[in-house]
Design a protein around this motif. Sequence first.
Motif, PDB file in Angstrom:
ATOM      1  N   VAL A  10     -31.446  27.702  13.009  1.00  0.00           N
ATOM      2  CA  VAL A  10     -30.137  28.562  12.918  1.00  0.00           C
ATOM      3  C   VAL A  10     -30.731  29.736  12.268  1.00  0.00           C
ATOM      4  O   VAL A  10     -31.663  29.592  11.270  1.00  0.00           O
ATOM      5  CB  VAL A  10     -29.140  27.878  12.453  1.00  0.00           C
ATOM      6  N   THR A  44     -23.838  27.466   6.473  1.00  0.00           N
ATOM      7  CA  THR A  44     -24.502  26.620   7.362  1.00  0.00           C
ATOM      8  C   THR A  44     -25.078  25.262   6.344  1.00  0.00           C
ATOM      9  O   THR A  44     -24.779  24.192   6.864  1.00  0.00           O
ATOM     10  CB  THR A  44     -26.032  27.257   7.621  1.00  0.00           C
ATOM     11  N   THR A  78     -23.881  21.779   7.164  1.00  0.00           N
ATOM     12  CA  THR A  78     -24.880  20.511   7.217  1.00  0.00           C
ATOM     13  C   THR A  78     -24.579  19.363   6.346  1.00  0.00           C
ATOM     14  O   THR A  78     -24.789  18.013   6.700  1.00  0.00           O
ATOM     15  CB  THR A  78     -26.324  21.121   6.786  1.00  0.00           C
ATOM     16  N   LEU A 132     -20.797  25.165  14.295  1.00  0.00           N
ATOM     17  CA  LEU A 132     -21.799  26.405  13.783  1.00  0.00           C
ATOM     18  C   LEU A 132     -21.292  27.379  14.683  1.00  0.00           C
ATOM     19  O   LEU A 132     -20.929  27.292  15.705  1.00  0.00           O
ATOM     20  CB  LEU A 132     -23.355  25.971  14.138  1.00  0.00           C
ATOM     21  N   ASP A 133     -21.453  28.804  14.233  1.00  0.00           N
ATOM     22  CA  ASP A 133     -21.514  29.594  14.974  1.00  0.00           C
ATOM     23  C   ASP A 133     -22.551  29.907  15.826  1.00  0.00           C
ATOM     24  O   ASP A 133     -23.592  30.102  15.726  1.00  0.00           O
ATOM     25  CB  ASP A 133     -21.467  30.932  14.207  1.00  0.00           C
ATOM     26  N   CYS A 179     -25.590  31.969  16.104  1.00  0.00           N
ATOM     27  CA  CYS A 179     -26.633  31.585  14.863  1.00  0.00           C
ATOM     28  C   CYS A 179     -27.610  30.807  15.410  1.00  0.00           C
ATOM     29  O   CYS A 179     -28.510  30.537  14.722  1.00  0.00           O
ATOM     30  CB  CYS A 179     -25.768  31.082  13.628  1.00  0.00           C
TER      31      CYS A 179
END
Length: 164
Positions: free
Chosen positions: A91, A102, A106, A139-140, A143
């Motif tokens: 990412v 992030t 995670t 997540l985006d 990314c």
Amino acid sequence: MRHIISLLMENEAGALSRVAGLFSARGYNIESLTVAPTEDPSLSRMTIVTRGSEEVIEQITKQLNKLIDVVKLADISDGGHLERELMLIKVRADSPELRDETKRVTDIFNGRVLDVTDETYVIELTGTGDKLDAFIKALDEKCIIETVRSGSTGISRGERALHA
């Protein structure tokens, strides 16, 4: 219905090709396939995830049992089982805010950051396919640079085991 077929097979050249050929010749789809040697170096364990009615799965197992390389076979989705998949995902992490977000996501999913550069993170995550899908959704999507997934592997719970 989704089925996880686990089989022990001779660890010989061409065995995987014969199994894949059986599926393709009959128009069955393999959603996921993992293969690795077992504690016995002459045998490999193959885990196949496929979908089909009970009749289709019965036909698949009968055809697989006819292959000379197949030593033993079980549909482990018939009983209690554990199933895992491994994902490595790269990412973009090129700003402090993006790095923090992030890392937070995670941690929530019990993942590990394996590699860090000025621009990227590589994250390792294990779990069910649904868990890995949920992580990707969290997540985006802009990314995400690259995703690699191993496919499912599984084992029966309790005393049930696949032995030669």
